[in-house]
Design a protein around this motif. Sequence first.
Motif, short mmCIF file in Angstrom:
data_model
loop_
_atom_site.label_atom_id
_atom_site.label_comp_id
_atom_site.label_asym_id
_atom_site.label_seq_id
_atom_site.Cartn_x
_atom_site.Cartn_y
_atom_site.Cartn_z
N PRO A 230 12.48 -3.41 0.35
CA PRO A 230 11.37 -2.46 0.43
C PRO A 230 10.03 -3.10 0.08
O PRO A 230 9.99 -4.14 -0.58
CB PRO A 230 11.75 -1.39 -0.60
CG PRO A 230 12.66 -2.08 -1.56
CD PRO A 230 13.36 -3.16 -0.78
N GLY A 231 8.95 -2.46 0.55
CA GLY A 231 7.60 -2.89 0.16
C GLY A 231 6.90 -3.76 1.17
O GLY A 231 5.86 -4.34 0.87
N HIS A 232 7.47 -3.86 2.39
CA HIS A 232 6.86 -4.72 3.42
C HIS A 232 6.48 -3.92 4.66
O HIS A 232 7.05 -2.86 4.93
CB HIS A 232 7.82 -5.84 3.82
CG HIS A 232 8.29 -6.68 2.67
ND1 HIS A 232 7.48 -7.59 2.05
CD2 HIS A 232 9.47 -6.71 2.03
CE1 HIS A 232 8.16 -8.17 1.06
NE2 HIS A 232 9.36 -7.65 1.02
N ASP A 233 5.54 -4.48 5.42
CA ASP A 233 5.23 -3.95 6.74
C ASP A 233 4.97 -5.13 7.67
O ASP A 233 5.07 -6.28 7.25
CB ASP A 233 4.03 -2.98 6.71
CG ASP A 233 2.69 -3.65 6.47
OD1 ASP A 233 2.62 -4.90 6.46
OD2 ASP A 233 1.70 -2.94 6.29
N LYS B 160 1.80 -10.56 10.20
CA LYS B 160 1.73 -10.66 8.74
C LYS B 160 2.31 -9.40 8.12
O LYS B 160 2.42 -8.36 8.77
CB LYS B 160 0.27 -10.79 8.30
CG LYS B 160 -0.57 -9.56 8.65
CD LYS B 160 -2.00 -9.69 8.18
CE LYS B 160 -2.82 -8.49 8.64
NZ LYS B 160 -4.21 -8.55 8.18
N CYS B 161 2.66 -9.53 6.84
CA CYS B 161 2.92 -8.36 6.03
C CYS B 161 1.61 -8.05 5.32
O CYS B 161 1.09 -8.92 4.61
CB CYS B 161 4.04 -8.65 5.03
SG CYS B 161 4.20 -7.38 3.78
N THR B 162 1.10 -6.85 5.51
CA THR B 162 -0.22 -6.52 4.97
C THR B 162 -0.27 -6.64 3.44
O THR B 162 -1.17 -7.30 2.91
CB THR B 162 -0.66 -5.12 5.42
OG1 THR B 162 -0.50 -5.03 6.85
CG2 THR B 162 -2.11 -4.85 5.05
N PRO B 163 0.70 -6.06 2.69
CA PRO B 163 0.62 -6.19 1.22
C PRO B 163 0.73 -7.63 0.72
O PRO B 163 0.21 -7.95 -0.36
CB PRO B 163 1.82 -5.36 0.72
CG PRO B 163 2.17 -4.45 1.83
CD PRO B 163 1.80 -5.17 3.08
N HIS B 164 1.41 -8.49 1.47
CA HIS B 164 1.67 -9.85 0.99
C HIS B 164 0.99 -10.93 1.83
O HIS B 164 1.43 -12.08 1.83
CB HIS B 164 3.19 -10.08 0.92
CG HIS B 164 3.88 -9.09 0.04
ND1 HIS B 164 4.86 -8.24 0.49
CD2 HIS B 164 3.67 -8.79 -1.27
CE1 HIS B 164 5.24 -7.44 -0.51
NE2 HIS B 164 4.54 -7.75 -1.58
N TRP B 165 -0.09 -10.55 2.50
CA TRP B 165 -0.87 -11.53 3.26
C TRP B 165 -1.32 -12.68 2.36
O TRP B 165 -1.17 -13.84 2.69
CB TRP B 165 -2.07 -10.82 3.90
CG TRP B 165 -3.18 -11.69 4.41
CD1 TRP B 165 -4.43 -11.81 3.89
CD2 TRP B 165 -3.16 -12.54 5.58
NE1 TRP B 165 -5.19 -12.68 4.65
CE2 TRP B 165 -4.44 -13.13 5.68
CE3 TRP B 165 -2.19 -12.85 6.54
CZ2 TRP B 165 -4.78 -14.02 6.71
CZ3 TRP B 165 -2.52 -13.73 7.56
CH2 TRP B 165 -3.79 -14.31 7.64
N GLY C 201 1.01 -15.33 1.71
CA GLY C 201 1.42 -16.13 2.87
C GLY C 201 2.63 -15.59 3.58
O GLY C 201 3.39 -16.36 4.17
N MET C 202 2.82 -14.26 3.57
CA MET C 202 3.97 -13.68 4.29
C MET C 202 3.58 -13.51 5.75
O MET C 202 2.98 -12.49 6.14
CB MET C 202 4.40 -12.35 3.66
CG MET C 202 5.67 -11.79 4.29
SD MET C 202 6.38 -10.47 3.28
CE MET C 202 7.61 -9.83 4.42
N VAL C 203 3.92 -14.52 6.55
CA VAL C 203 3.50 -14.57 7.95
C VAL C 203 4.66 -14.99 8.85
O VAL C 203 5.62 -15.61 8.41
CB VAL C 203 2.32 -15.55 8.16
CG1 VAL C 203 1.08 -15.04 7.45
CG2 VAL C 203 2.68 -16.96 7.69
CU LIG Z 1 5.60 -8.13 2.38
#
Ligand SMILES: [Cu+2]
Length: 148
Positions: A61-64, A100-105, A108-110
């Motif tokens: 959970p917690g990703h987009d 990308k994942c917006t919360p974890h940009w 470096g979540m790409v």
């Molecule tokens: Cu994320």
Amino acid sequence: MSKSVLALAAIAGVITFANVAGAAELKVKMLNRGAEGMMVFEPSTAKLKPGDTIRFIPTDPGHDVASIPGMAPPGFTPVKGALNKEVVVTLAKSGVYGFKCTPHWGMGMVFVAKVGDGKPNAAAAEASVATTPGLVKKRLTAAFNAIR
Ligand SMILES: [Cu+2]
């Protein structure tokens, strides 16, 4: 039904089957921790054919998933998924597509896909990496090396 009509129907059936079987679906997990570290898409890169599909799966959970601005060929409608929601994207045209994942940009979540030969936007997409922040730049650089 005549023999020739039956034969045509059989051929049409084979062609439809070939089209369905020809397009592949890649499953990409959104994870808090993976083989490449914290907050990752897994896999984080792919080489695909035009018409292939990516299914982004919110495993943790917690990703987009959202398009990285400037990292898709012209005419592609940017993706903007919701938090914790699966997103299916068809990459119809040759090009390089960044997500990308917006919360974890910032962490470096790409994810980067090269479709076909990567033209027309591969060079522009890679050039845009220079303007991204530290961890993003590190992972995007590794991603572009992987899809070369
Ligand atoms: Cu994320």
